[in-house]
Write a protein that holds these residues in place. Structure first.
Motif, short mmCIF file in Angstrom:
data_model
loop_
_atom_site.label_atom_id
_atom_site.label_comp_id
_atom_site.label_asym_id
_atom_site.label_seq_id
_atom_site.Cartn_x
_atom_site.Cartn_y
_atom_site.Cartn_z
N THR A 275 0.87 -1.17 0.00
CA THR A 275 0.00 0.00 0.00
C THR A 275 0.90 1.22 0.00
O THR A 275 2.13 1.07 0.06
N SER A 276 0.36 2.41 -0.10
CA SER A 276 1.20 3.59 -0.21
C SER A 276 2.18 3.67 0.96
O SER A 276 1.80 3.58 2.11
N GLY A 277 3.46 3.83 0.63
CA GLY A 277 4.49 3.94 1.66
C GLY A 277 4.98 2.62 2.21
O GLY A 277 5.75 2.62 3.16
N LEU A 278 4.59 1.50 1.63
CA LEU A 278 5.01 0.19 2.14
C LEU A 278 5.58 -0.67 1.00
O LEU A 278 4.93 -1.57 0.51
N PRO A 279 6.83 -0.37 0.56
CA PRO A 279 7.45 -1.19 -0.48
C PRO A 279 8.05 -2.46 0.11
O PRO A 279 8.48 -2.47 1.27
N ARG A 303 23.77 -7.59 6.20
CA ARG A 303 24.39 -6.64 5.28
C ARG A 303 23.46 -6.34 4.10
O ARG A 303 23.37 -5.19 3.65
N LEU A 304 22.82 -7.36 3.59
CA LEU A 304 21.89 -7.15 2.48
C LEU A 304 20.73 -6.25 2.90
O LEU A 304 20.36 -5.31 2.18
N GLN A 305 20.18 -6.53 4.07
CA GLN A 305 19.04 -5.72 4.51
C GLN A 305 19.46 -4.30 4.85
O GLN A 305 18.73 -3.34 4.55
N ASP A 306 20.64 -4.14 5.46
CA ASP A 306 21.13 -2.79 5.74
C ASP A 306 21.35 -2.01 4.45
O ASP A 306 21.11 -0.79 4.41
N CYS A 307 21.80 -2.70 3.41
CA CYS A 307 22.00 -2.05 2.11
C CYS A 307 20.68 -1.50 1.57
O CYS A 307 20.59 -0.35 1.14
N ASP A 313 15.47 2.77 1.26
CA ASP A 313 14.37 2.95 2.21
C ASP A 313 13.37 1.81 2.13
O ASP A 313 12.15 2.02 2.20
N VAL A 314 13.87 0.59 1.95
CA VAL A 314 13.03 -0.61 1.93
C VAL A 314 13.26 -1.37 3.24
O VAL A 314 14.35 -1.89 3.47
N GLU A 315 12.25 -1.41 4.08
CA GLU A 315 12.39 -2.08 5.38
C GLU A 315 11.98 -3.55 5.33
O GLU A 315 12.41 -4.34 6.15
N HIS A 316 11.13 -3.89 4.40
CA HIS A 316 10.61 -5.27 4.33
C HIS A 316 11.27 -5.98 3.16
O HIS A 316 11.05 -5.64 2.01
#
Length: 335
Positions: A275-279, A303-307, A313-316
């Motif tokens: 949804t908007s704002g949730l990539p 390291r991959l997730q921190d990248c 700005d992808v948290e998921h």
């Protein structure tokens, strides 16, 4: 996961206030996982003001529909559609806040976040239909002018202008703190143009008898609806078709991940929006043998997730770590 090592981290925050967090899973052993809903977001803190503005705007829109019927003025119907578009925009922000608080379930693993998108789709289709009607009727009235009750038209314009002024006062403080509230503030500000058009049309008809001012003003107000409605429709279609989110270049994502030590190849790379704002993003990562053999997989996943978190700005994100050659057994949906 074939490699026996995986990671599924979900910590997504957006204006609606949706937040999840899940831990690592290493070799069949997992820890952590749950929901975290902290304090209200900036939008949530101004929920009451937004709700009041939505009610005011929707009420005036309904009143203008009645006014259009009683006065015969098409510009009132056009302005009603314009205000309905803004009321719907505020409503979608509030809907996102509401559904963000609903927990996920085994059946609906992302909760009800997509309800905002479905509502946006229905809203944009309805508004496009209203705009089409306004344009068609305006063209007909340009060719065959009809009578308009100008005093009542002016009265409705003044009422709409007063309502917009009240809404601007309610949103004035919050628009400096929340992007959603600022968006609502700017939309209500644009409504004042519609109200002004109604008043000017009434005055012109009353003083000059130029009844074609009504369809001309209707075309102008209707034109205000189309750009944002088309943009909303296009964005909702992109989300429902799971297109890559705006601002996320998959070629750049692949390049950043390939530059990490131990990464040999990235394939099955997908990014989409819940949804908007949730990539969200998923990928298969071919790594050096020692990454899997020496238990360095947890470090690689971090390291991959921190990248992704730091650069895009992808948290998921969900990753599958693989040895070389494993891709030969897959049926890829994407490079």
């Amino acid at each position: 996961m074939t490699s026996g090592t995986g990671h599924h981290g979900h910590e997504a925050g957006h204006e609606a206030g949706h937040s999840h967090e899940a831990g690592h899973s290493h070799g069949g052993h997992g820890h952590g996982g749950g929901h975290s809903h902290g304090g209200l977001t900036a939008t949530g803190q101004h929920r009451r003001a937004l709700t009041t503005v939505m009610v005011i705007t929707a009420t005036i829109a309904v009143a203008e529909v009645g006014g259009a019927i009683s006065t015969g003025a098409l510009v009132l119907l056009a302005d009603a559609a314009h205000m309905a578009a803004d009321a719907a925009g505020v409503g979608l922000s509030l809907l996102a806040v509401h559904f963000a608080a609903r927990p996920a379930t085994p059946r609906r693993t992302f909760g009800y976040a997509r309800a905002e998108i479905l509502a946006a789709m229905a809203n944009s289709v309805l508004l496009l239909a209203m705009a089409a009607f306004v344009f068609t009727e305006a063209i007909r009235r340009l060719m065959t002018p009809s009578g308009v009750s100008s005093p009542l038209l002016i009265a409705f314009g003044v009422l709409a202008l007063a309502a917009n002024a009240s809404s601007l006062i309610l949103l004035r403080r919050g628009q400096a703190e929340s992007l959603n509230v600022r968006g609502a503030f700017l939309e209500v500000a644009s409504d004042t143009l519609g109200a002004a058009a109604v008043i000017v049309t009434g005055v012109l008809i009353a003083t000059t008898g130029f009844t074609r001012a009504d369809p001309i003003a209707s075309l102008a107000v209707g034109a205000l609806i189309l750009p944002r409605t088309w943009r909303l429709l296009r964005e909702t279609v992109d989300i429902l078709l799971e297109a890559s989110p705006k601002g996320i270049d998959l070629a750049e994502v692949r390049r950043h991940m390939n530059e990490l030590g131990g990464v040999r190849e990235v394939h099955e790379l997908h990014a989409w929006t819940i949804t908007s704002g949730l990539p969200v993003l998923s990928a298969h990562i071919v790594v050096d043998p020692d990454v899997l053999a020496t238990g360095r997989s947890a470090m690689m996943l971090d390291r991959l997730q921190d990248c992704l978190r730091g650069h895009f700005d992808v948290e998921h994100s969900t990753f599958q770590l693989e040895p070389a050659g494993h891709a030969d057994h897959e049926r890829p949906m994407h490079d």
